[in-house]
Design a protein around this motif. Sequence first.
Motif, mmCIF file in Angstrom:
data_model
loop_
_atom_site.group_PDB
_atom_site.id
_atom_site.type_symbol
_atom_site.label_atom_id
_atom_site.label_comp_id
_atom_site.label_asym_id
_atom_site.label_seq_id
_atom_site.Cartn_x
_atom_site.Cartn_y
_atom_site.Cartn_z
ATOM 1 N N ILE A 1 0.842 -1.649 0.207
ATOM 2 C CA ILE A 1 -0.123 -0.009 0.161
ATOM 3 C C ILE A 1 0.821 1.138 -0.114
ATOM 4 O O ILE A 1 1.571 1.190 0.831
ATOM 5 C CB ILE A 1 -1.193 0.267 1.459
ATOM 6 N N GLN B 1 0.871 7.542 1.030
ATOM 7 C CA GLN B 1 0.720 8.154 1.881
ATOM 8 C C GLN B 1 -0.594 8.722 1.025
ATOM 9 O O GLN B 1 -1.444 9.428 0.777
ATOM 10 C CB GLN B 1 0.834 10.108 1.353
ATOM 11 N N GLU B 2 -1.291 7.397 0.112
ATOM 12 C CA GLU B 2 -2.065 7.696 -0.235
ATOM 13 C C GLU B 2 -3.740 7.854 -0.042
ATOM 14 O O GLU B 2 -4.306 8.327 -0.527
ATOM 15 C CB GLU B 2 -2.871 5.475 -0.571
ATOM 16 N N GLN B 3 -3.840 8.016 1.253
ATOM 17 C CA GLN B 3 -5.068 8.863 2.114
ATOM 18 C C GLN B 3 -4.775 8.316 3.347
ATOM 19 O O GLN B 3 -3.913 8.037 4.167
ATOM 20 C CB GLN B 3 -5.908 8.033 2.316
ATOM 21 N N ARG C 1 -14.702 2.500 6.081
ATOM 22 C CA ARG C 1 -14.468 3.273 5.253
ATOM 23 C C ARG C 1 -13.939 4.898 5.826
ATOM 24 O O ARG C 1 -13.939 5.467 6.906
ATOM 25 C CB ARG C 1 -15.269 4.122 3.968
ATOM 26 N N PRO C 2 -12.629 5.675 4.460
ATOM 27 C CA PRO C 2 -12.175 7.174 5.418
ATOM 28 C C PRO C 2 -13.301 7.773 6.677
ATOM 29 O O PRO C 2 -12.545 9.602 6.450
ATOM 30 C CB PRO C 2 -11.715 7.857 3.752
ATOM 31 N N GLU D 1 -8.714 -2.979 -0.727
ATOM 32 C CA GLU D 1 -9.047 -2.015 -1.026
ATOM 33 C C GLU D 1 -8.384 -1.293 -0.063
ATOM 34 O O GLU D 1 -7.722 -1.635 0.925
ATOM 35 C CB GLU D 1 -10.925 -1.522 -0.727
ATOM 36 N N ALA D 2 -7.227 -0.332 -0.679
ATOM 37 C CA ALA D 2 -6.215 0.621 -0.110
ATOM 38 C C ALA D 2 -6.240 1.767 0.718
ATOM 39 O O ALA D 2 -5.739 2.316 1.531
ATOM 40 C CB ALA D 2 -5.196 1.161 -1.146
ATOM 41 N N ASN D 3 -7.722 2.443 0.946
ATOM 42 C CA ASN D 3 -8.294 3.004 1.676
ATOM 43 C C ASN D 3 -9.234 2.809 2.581
ATOM 44 O O ASN D 3 -9.552 3.781 3.434
ATOM 45 C CB ASN D 3 -8.799 3.988 0.926
ATOM 46 N N ALA E 1 -5.295 -0.410 4.705
ATOM 47 C CA ALA E 1 -4.478 0.798 5.014
ATOM 48 C C ALA E 1 -3.950 0.923 6.653
ATOM 49 O O ALA E 1 -3.172 0.923 6.582
ATOM 50 C CB ALA E 1 -4.984 2.226 4.317
ATOM 51 N N ARG F 1 0.851 8.385 7.547
ATOM 52 C CA ARG F 1 -0.835 8.367 7.238
ATOM 53 C C ARG F 1 -1.697 9.505 8.080
ATOM 54 O O ARG F 1 -3.172 9.511 7.489
ATOM 55 C CB ARG F 1 -1.378 6.585 7.357
#
Length: 268
Positions: A116, A119-121, A155-156, A188-190, A213, A253
Amino acid sequence: MAVEEPLEIRLGYGELPFRRELALAVTMRTPGEDAALAVGFLYSEGLIQRPSDLLSVKHCTRVEKPEQFGNVIRVELAPELQFDPARLQRNFYTSSSCGVCGKSSIEAVEQQCSFIPVQEQLFSSEFLLSLPDRLRAAQPNFSASGGIHAAGLFRPDGQLIVVHEDVGRHNAVDKVIGAGFQAGVLPEANLLLQVSGRASFELVQKAGRAGIAVLSAVGAPSSLAVQLAEATGITLLGFNKAGRLNSYTHSARIEGLTSVEIKEKIQG
């Protein structure tokens, strides 16, 4: 009291009509969502890669003993799936507290994990601190018994996607991952995984396989859990309770904070 019973997972595999059966694993679990548990276990172990690898997941109605009824489940693999039982390095036997068994090294696990971007999310510390209470609000069996683990996938934006309870913390995670996998939500990465217990090596392995993540636990992580989280790009949080947390890996993150700053800000 929390209910605990054995579940035997059997595999049906091979070309039609020459199917074969393999007794793959026995796990001590809380009955309920057995199909998700079996699928999550197979996916976490790298035996399946996509929902199309599965034909069906059903309890066996023809069993040898009365006590096996409802406690044996058969997963039918797609005929085209190349499955060689000889390549399995061990016979799976898991219990509600065993942790990882038979894994020779972190490197062996890394090969199956979804790496992952760090810093994707970004997530705020306030949001991360809210996860244990959000999970606790969705634990009816814990409220009744006081003796059961839970895992929840978020989820975020804070939406709880799925939550499951089980006497085994790794079973609760397998149920969540299996449900998410079947629904096409994972990998799913987030997404974030909150667990009610400690963060073991095996739970980090499962989160890494699902591409999650952030893994947050109300208890402590083990040293191997931290090492694997670092290697696979997971942000690992421990002692997330009572308005404080520790961040052990990939703190970039967490918006605007490093792990040291998190401890200082949240602990006072």
